[in-house]
Design a protein around this motif. Structure first.
Motif, PDB file in Angstrom:
ATOM      1  N   MET A 111       0.814  -1.180   0.000  1.00 46.94           N
ATOM      2  CA  MET A 111       0.000   0.000   0.000  1.00 46.94           C
ATOM      3  C   MET A 111       0.866   1.255   0.000  1.00 46.94           C
ATOM      4  O   MET A 111       0.509   2.235  -0.638  1.00 46.94           O
ATOM      5  CB  MET A 111      -0.928   0.003   1.210  1.00 46.94           C
ATOM      6  CG  MET A 111      -2.104  -0.935   1.018  1.00 46.94           C
ATOM      7  SD  MET A 111      -3.307  -1.028   2.354  1.00 46.94           S
ATOM      8  CE  MET A 111      -3.523   0.584   2.916  1.00 46.94           C
ATOM      9  N   ILE A 139      -5.470   6.595   0.295  1.00 50.16           N
ATOM     10  CA  ILE A 139      -5.324   5.404   1.131  1.00 50.16           C
ATOM     11  C   ILE A 139      -6.672   4.731   1.381  1.00 50.16           C
ATOM     12  O   ILE A 139      -6.748   3.510   1.472  1.00 50.16           O
ATOM     13  CB  ILE A 139      -4.587   5.742   2.453  1.00 50.16           C
ATOM     14  CG1 ILE A 139      -4.065   4.470   3.119  1.00 50.16           C
ATOM     15  CG2 ILE A 139      -5.464   6.504   3.394  1.00 50.16           C
ATOM     16  CD1 ILE A 139      -2.868   3.910   2.445  1.00 50.16           C
ATOM     17  N   LEU A 193      -7.322   2.498  -1.545  1.00 50.10           N
ATOM     18  CA  LEU A 193      -6.467   1.312  -1.482  1.00 50.10           C
ATOM     19  C   LEU A 193      -6.995   0.308  -0.466  1.00 50.10           C
ATOM     20  O   LEU A 193      -7.007  -0.900  -0.725  1.00 50.10           O
ATOM     21  CB  LEU A 193      -5.030   1.713  -1.135  1.00 50.10           C
ATOM     22  CG  LEU A 193      -4.281   2.499  -2.208  1.00 50.10           C
ATOM     23  CD1 LEU A 193      -2.954   2.977  -1.682  1.00 50.10           C
ATOM     24  CD2 LEU A 193      -4.108   1.659  -3.451  1.00 50.10           C
ATOM     25  N   ARG A 194      -7.409   0.795   0.706  1.00 55.47           N
ATOM     26  CA  ARG A 194      -7.960  -0.112   1.723  1.00 55.47           C
ATOM     27  C   ARG A 194      -9.188  -0.830   1.196  1.00 55.47           C
ATOM     28  O   ARG A 194      -9.350  -2.026   1.411  1.00 55.47           O
ATOM     29  CB  ARG A 194      -8.338   0.665   2.985  1.00 55.47           C
ATOM     30  CG  ARG A 194      -7.187   0.995   3.863  1.00 55.47           C
ATOM     31  CD  ARG A 194      -7.707   1.496   5.213  1.00 55.47           C
ATOM     32  NE  ARG A 194      -6.700   2.267   5.873  1.00 55.47           N
ATOM     33  CZ  ARG A 194      -6.803   3.555   6.179  1.00 55.47           C
ATOM     34  NH1 ARG A 194      -7.905   4.221   5.937  1.00 55.47           N
ATOM     35  NH2 ARG A 194      -5.805   4.173   6.764  1.00 55.47           N
ATOM     36  N   GLU A 204      -4.196  -2.502   8.979  1.00 55.29           N
ATOM     37  CA  GLU A 204      -3.072  -1.777   8.382  1.00 55.29           C
ATOM     38  C   GLU A 204      -2.114  -1.278   9.455  1.00 55.29           C
ATOM     39  O   GLU A 204      -0.897  -1.428   9.342  1.00 55.29           O
ATOM     40  CB  GLU A 204      -3.583  -0.588   7.569  1.00 55.29           C
ATOM     41  CG  GLU A 204      -2.476   0.249   6.968  1.00 55.29           C
ATOM     42  CD  GLU A 204      -2.969   1.561   6.403  1.00 55.29           C
ATOM     43  OE1 GLU A 204      -2.113   2.362   5.988  1.00 55.29           O
ATOM     44  OE2 GLU A 204      -4.183   1.810   6.384  1.00 55.29           O
TER      45      GLU A 204
END
Length: 71
Positions: A1, A10, A13-14, A24
């Motif tokens: 990531m 982000i 991406l998660r 994470e």
């Protein structure tokens, strides 16, 4: 990531990777296990020992050479 965080938010991406925020953070805090650290040392040392034998030594001799070197 972390490699893609500059290109994408982000949160995106998660969601795409199906990673929860707490997972994470736990991954970022986690340290390598002792076994992983030893394996890393071996991955660095075997390519040094094996060519020194003109690439003719098998596992027992490579193991012996590593033990001689203190690995």
């Amino acid at each position: 990531m972390a490699d893609h965080a500059r290109q994408h938010p982000i949160t995106v991406l998660r969601r795409v990777l199906e990673v929860v925020r707490s997972g994470e953070y736990a991954w970022k805090r986690a340290q390598s296990s002792a076994r992983t650290q030893r394996a890393s040392v071996l991955r660095d040392q075997i390519p040094v020992v094996f060519p020194a034998s003109r690439q003719t030594s098998g596992r027992p001799r490579v193991h012996a050479a590593l033990r001689t070197d203190g690995v």
